[in-house]
Design a protein around this motif. Structure first.
Motif, PDB file in Angstrom:
ATOM      1  N   GLN A  91      -1.967  10.752   2.697  1.00  0.00           N
ATOM      2  CA  GLN A  91      -2.166   9.304   2.582  1.00  0.00           C
ATOM      3  C   GLN A  91      -0.833   8.562   2.636  1.00  0.00           C
ATOM      4  O   GLN A  91      -0.713   7.540   3.308  1.00  0.00           O
ATOM      5  CB  GLN A  91      -2.898   8.962   1.283  1.00  0.00           C
ATOM      6  N   VAL A  92       0.153   9.080   1.915  1.00  0.00           N
ATOM      7  CA  VAL A  92       1.486   8.466   1.923  1.00  0.00           C
ATOM      8  C   VAL A  92       2.053   8.464   3.342  1.00  0.00           C
ATOM      9  O   VAL A  92       2.565   7.443   3.819  1.00  0.00           O
ATOM     10  CB  VAL A  92       2.447   9.193   0.958  1.00  0.00           C
ATOM     11  N   ASP A  93       1.940   9.599   4.022  1.00  0.00           N
ATOM     12  CA  ASP A  93       2.477   9.699   5.385  1.00  0.00           C
ATOM     13  C   ASP A  93       1.785   8.743   6.346  1.00  0.00           C
ATOM     14  O   ASP A  93       2.432   8.125   7.201  1.00  0.00           O
ATOM     15  CB  ASP A  93       2.370  11.136   5.902  1.00  0.00           C
ATOM     16  N   LYS A 112       3.475   1.318   8.185  1.00  0.00           N
ATOM     17  CA  LYS A 112       4.576   0.449   7.759  1.00  0.00           C
ATOM     18  C   LYS A 112       5.703   0.476   8.786  1.00  0.00           C
ATOM     19  O   LYS A 112       6.211  -0.570   9.195  1.00  0.00           O
ATOM     20  CB  LYS A 112       5.085   0.893   6.390  1.00  0.00           C
ATOM     21  N   ASP A 113       6.053   1.669   9.223  1.00  0.00           N
ATOM     22  CA  ASP A 113       7.132   1.806  10.206  1.00  0.00           C
ATOM     23  C   ASP A 113       6.771   1.150  11.535  1.00  0.00           C
ATOM     24  O   ASP A 113       7.625   0.581  12.209  1.00  0.00           O
ATOM     25  CB  ASP A 113       7.475   3.281  10.427  1.00  0.00           C
ATOM     26  N   LEU A 114       5.507   1.233  11.902  1.00  0.00           N
ATOM     27  CA  LEU A 114       5.043   0.617  13.146  1.00  0.00           C
ATOM     28  C   LEU A 114       5.168  -0.903  13.084  1.00  0.00           C
ATOM     29  O   LEU A 114       5.587  -1.538  14.061  1.00  0.00           O
ATOM     30  CB  LEU A 114       3.593   1.018  13.418  1.00  0.00           C
ATOM     31  N   LEU A 115       4.836  -1.488  11.955  1.00  0.00           N
ATOM     32  CA  LEU A 115       4.861  -2.947  11.812  1.00  0.00           C
ATOM     33  C   LEU A 115       6.259  -3.503  11.545  1.00  0.00           C
ATOM     34  O   LEU A 115       6.522  -4.674  11.829  1.00  0.00           O
ATOM     35  CB  LEU A 115       3.932  -3.380  10.677  1.00  0.00           C
ATOM     36  N   GLN A 116       7.139  -2.653  11.021  1.00  0.00           N
ATOM     37  CA  GLN A 116       8.467  -3.123  10.639  1.00  0.00           C
ATOM     38  C   GLN A 116       9.222  -3.649  11.855  1.00  0.00           C
ATOM     39  O   GLN A 116       9.287  -2.998  12.890  1.00  0.00           O
ATOM     40  CB  GLN A 116       9.245  -1.989   9.984  1.00  0.00           C
ATOM     41  N   ARG A 134       0.836  -1.209   0.000  1.00  0.00           N
ATOM     42  CA  ARG A 134       0.000   0.000   0.000  1.00  0.00           C
ATOM     43  C   ARG A 134       0.869   1.256   0.000  1.00  0.00           C
ATOM     44  O   ARG A 134       0.560   2.244  -0.675  1.00  0.00           O
ATOM     45  CB  ARG A 134      -0.939   0.001   1.211  1.00  0.00           C
ATOM     46  N   TYR A 135       1.957   1.236   0.769  1.00  0.00           N
ATOM     47  CA  TYR A 135       2.861   2.386   0.832  1.00  0.00           C
ATOM     48  C   TYR A 135       3.499   2.641  -0.539  1.00  0.00           C
ATOM     49  O   TYR A 135       3.514   3.782  -1.019  1.00  0.00           O
ATOM     50  CB  TYR A 135       3.947   2.166   1.883  1.00  0.00           C
ATOM     51  N   VAL A 136       4.020   1.596  -1.155  1.00  0.00           N
ATOM     52  CA  VAL A 136       4.671   1.758  -2.462  1.00  0.00           C
ATOM     53  C   VAL A 136       3.682   2.307  -3.481  1.00  0.00           C
ATOM     54  O   VAL A 136       4.011   3.221  -4.242  1.00  0.00           O
ATOM     55  CB  VAL A 136       5.294   0.418  -2.938  1.00  0.00           C
ATOM     56  N   ASN A 137       2.466   1.767  -3.478  1.00  0.00           N
ATOM     57  CA  ASN A 137       1.455   2.252  -4.429  1.00  0.00           C
ATOM     58  C   ASN A 137       1.074   3.705  -4.155  1.00  0.00           C
ATOM     59  O   ASN A 137       0.953   4.508  -5.091  1.00  0.00           O
ATOM     60  CB  ASN A 137       0.220   1.352  -4.399  1.00  0.00           C
TER      61      ASN A 137
END
Length: 128
Positions: A86-88, A94-98, A39-42
């Protein structure tokens, strides 16, 4: 937080069940991270495309640095501001799950070592 001092008092069946449940949860966390990363990349691709479009369409978007041009383009386009939000947001998820699964994997390995130690101890006691 798991109290490591309790490890010796946990029966083998429970230890095995904890290991399986934690392993399944690690798989779930990795799947969540992968989905969020996609989702982040898209979202980033859509934002970058629209950013370049605003910069090209508005030749007045000037600036000495890329950051200045991006800032000026954002001022010109409320849609671009929404895309950046949206990107942020997705990037934060993403950063939370990484790497969230790393500490769980360490605990799983500790459980597996304990189960192995118990098996070895049982084998030695049966031989002797």
């Amino acid at each position: 937080s798991f109290d490591v001092n309790r490890l010796g008092s946990i029966d083998g069946l429970s230890l095995s069940q904890y290991t399986i449940v934690l392993s399944q949860y690690c798989i779930y966390l990795q799947a969540q991270y992968n989905a969020t990363y996609v989702r982040y990349v898209n979202a980033r691709k859509v934002y970058d495309f629209n950013l370049q479009k605003v910069i090209i369409d508005n030749r007045a978007t000037t600036g000495k640095t890329v950051a200045e041009r991006e800032f000026n383009a954002m001022l010109l386009s409320p849609d671009l501001q929404g895309l950046k939000q949206q990107v942020d947001l997705v990037e934060s998820e993403k950063d939370l799950l990484q790497d969230m699964d790393k500490s769980l994997k360490l605990l799983i390995e500790a459980f597996k070592k304990e189960m192995g130690r118990r098996t070895d101890e049982l084998m030695l006691s049966r031989r002797g």
